[in-house]
Design a protein around this motif. Structure first.
Motif, mmCIF file in Angstrom:
data_model
loop_
_atom_site.group_PDB
_atom_site.id
_atom_site.type_symbol
_atom_site.label_atom_id
_atom_site.label_comp_id
_atom_site.label_asym_id
_atom_site.label_seq_id
_atom_site.Cartn_x
_atom_site.Cartn_y
_atom_site.Cartn_z
ATOM 1 N N UNK A 114 0.827 -1.205 0.000
ATOM 2 C CA UNK A 114 0.000 0.000 0.000
ATOM 3 C C UNK A 114 0.866 1.262 0.000
ATOM 4 N N UNK A 115 1.967 1.230 0.754
ATOM 5 C CA UNK A 115 2.874 2.383 0.791
ATOM 6 C C UNK A 115 3.538 2.578 -0.567
ATOM 7 N N UNK A 116 3.973 1.491 -1.169
ATOM 8 C CA UNK A 116 4.627 1.579 -2.481
ATOM 9 C C UNK A 116 3.699 2.191 -3.518
ATOM 10 N N UNK A 117 2.452 1.776 -3.486
ATOM 11 C CA UNK A 117 1.484 2.304 -4.452
ATOM 12 C C UNK A 117 1.185 3.773 -4.162
ATOM 13 N N UNK A 118 1.026 4.092 -2.910
ATOM 14 C CA UNK A 118 0.779 5.487 -2.513
ATOM 15 C C UNK A 118 1.914 6.407 -2.992
ATOM 16 N N UNK A 119 3.158 5.921 -2.880
ATOM 17 C CA UNK A 119 4.331 6.742 -3.224
ATOM 18 C C UNK A 119 4.814 6.512 -4.656
ATOM 19 N N UNK A 120 4.104 5.641 -5.372
ATOM 20 C CA UNK A 120 4.441 5.348 -6.774
ATOM 21 C C UNK A 120 5.876 4.851 -6.923
ATOM 22 N N UNK A 121 6.231 3.861 -6.081
ATOM 23 C CA UNK A 121 7.574 3.302 -6.097
ATOM 24 C C UNK A 121 7.591 1.918 -6.739
ATOM 25 N N UNK A 122 8.656 1.574 -7.445
ATOM 26 C CA UNK A 122 8.820 0.195 -7.912
ATOM 27 C C UNK A 122 8.884 -0.750 -6.713
ATOM 28 N N UNK A 123 8.523 -2.021 -6.946
ATOM 29 C CA UNK A 123 8.447 -2.994 -5.862
ATOM 30 C C UNK A 123 9.309 -4.205 -6.191
ATOM 31 N N UNK A 124 10.174 -4.580 -5.234
ATOM 32 C CA UNK A 124 11.019 -5.764 -5.370
ATOM 33 C C UNK A 124 10.413 -6.876 -4.527
ATOM 34 N N UNK A 125 10.004 -7.952 -5.196
ATOM 35 C CA UNK A 125 9.268 -9.028 -4.536
ATOM 36 C C UNK A 125 10.174 -10.203 -4.173
ATOM 37 N N UNK A 126 10.056 -10.651 -2.925
ATOM 38 C CA UNK A 126 10.644 -11.910 -2.474
ATOM 39 C C UNK A 126 9.519 -12.933 -2.417
ATOM 40 N N UNK A 127 9.629 -13.986 -3.198
ATOM 41 C CA UNK A 127 8.582 -15.022 -3.264
ATOM 42 C C UNK A 127 9.251 -16.387 -3.259
ATOM 43 N N UNK A 128 9.129 -17.078 -2.141
ATOM 44 C CA UNK A 128 9.687 -18.426 -2.074
ATOM 45 C C UNK A 128 8.614 -19.397 -1.583
#
Length: 249
Positions: A114-128
């Motif tokens: 939600x913060x990333x979207x609010x601030x329009x930031x790229x997102x680095x996902x960790x998915x294991x």
């Protein structure tokens, strides 16, 4: 050949004794830009110190699934104001090690999304071992700029990720005998491919079992080039341009 390292942990103690030497060697080998990844507030601060010392390095801020018990939203928001922060991450879910309960992981993952979207930031996902839950949560918010770091899903999952316009990042795992990444690399559009070491982890062959460094990205580039039958310089240049577009650095 210019090279862009999109996911490093050069602030870790693994480099405490020779960090300067490692970095100089990387820069000499053609690694022109490095994104050093935050996994909690402390690692983000160390990453920012590196970014202030070396113009080739920028940082990210976020709480990895293993550190969410320390999650501090106010501090995260403050760190995200720094001019050298280029993304929010790495954030996501890890059901392999289960550092924290799944419901807690999902709650903090969503809070950071939600913060990333609010601030329009790229997102680095960790998915294991959490592909479906990661995907379902992301689909609730549908962020624009997402990279699945150290991609570990199958071809079907890769297609779902790519259909959303998201990026896939490839590590030294692609050089391992038991890797399933060959067919995935073949379907990634050239403008959605990123490369990383995730150093100090996952060194490519022939360095498996040793400490990884961004200097070894050339082995990942060469393996991808062999799979897609393109010159290594084409792969290094395309992934460099892609990373510049994603991180705006």
């Amino acid at each position: 050949m210019r090279i862009y390292e999109t996911h490093a942990h050069l602030d870790f103690d693994n480099y405490k004794s020779d960090r300067e030497r490692v970095l100089m060697s990387c820069f000499k080998a053609g690694v022109e830009k490095i994104i050093n990844i935050g996994i909690d507030a402390e690692s983000t601060e160390k990453s920012l110190l590196l970014s202030e010392k070396y113009p080739q390095i920028k940082a990210t801020a976020g709480y990895h699934p293993s550190t969410i018990q320390k999650y501090d939203e106010a501090r995260l928001r403050e760190q995200l104001k720094h001019k050298n922060i280029k993304a929010l991450g790495e954030i996501g879910l890890d059901y392999y090690r289960m550092y924290n309960p799944a419901e807690m992981q999902k709650k903090i993952f969503e809070a950071q999304l939600q913060i990333a979207i609010e601030l329009n930031l790229p997102i680095v996902i960790h998915d294991r071992d959490a592909h479906q839950d990661c995907y379902e949560i992301l689909m609730r918010y549908k962020p624009n700029k997402v990279v699945f770091h150290c991609f570990s899903g199958d071809v079907n999952f890769a297609e779902k990720v790519l259909n959303q316009g998201w990026y896939i990042s490839i590590t030294g795992v692609i050089t391992y005998k038991n890797s399933n990444l060959d067919n995935i690399v073949r379907i990634i559009p050239r403008d959605k491919l990123l490369i990383e070491t995730d150093c100090p982890y996952l060194p490519p062959i022939p360095f498996r079992g040793k400490r990884n460094t961004p200097e070894y990205l050339v082995y990942i580039i060469q393996r991808i080039a062999d799979i897609v039958k393109l010159p290594p310089t084409t792969i290094s240049e395309q992934t460099f341009v892609n990373a510049e577009r994603f991180f705006e650095f």
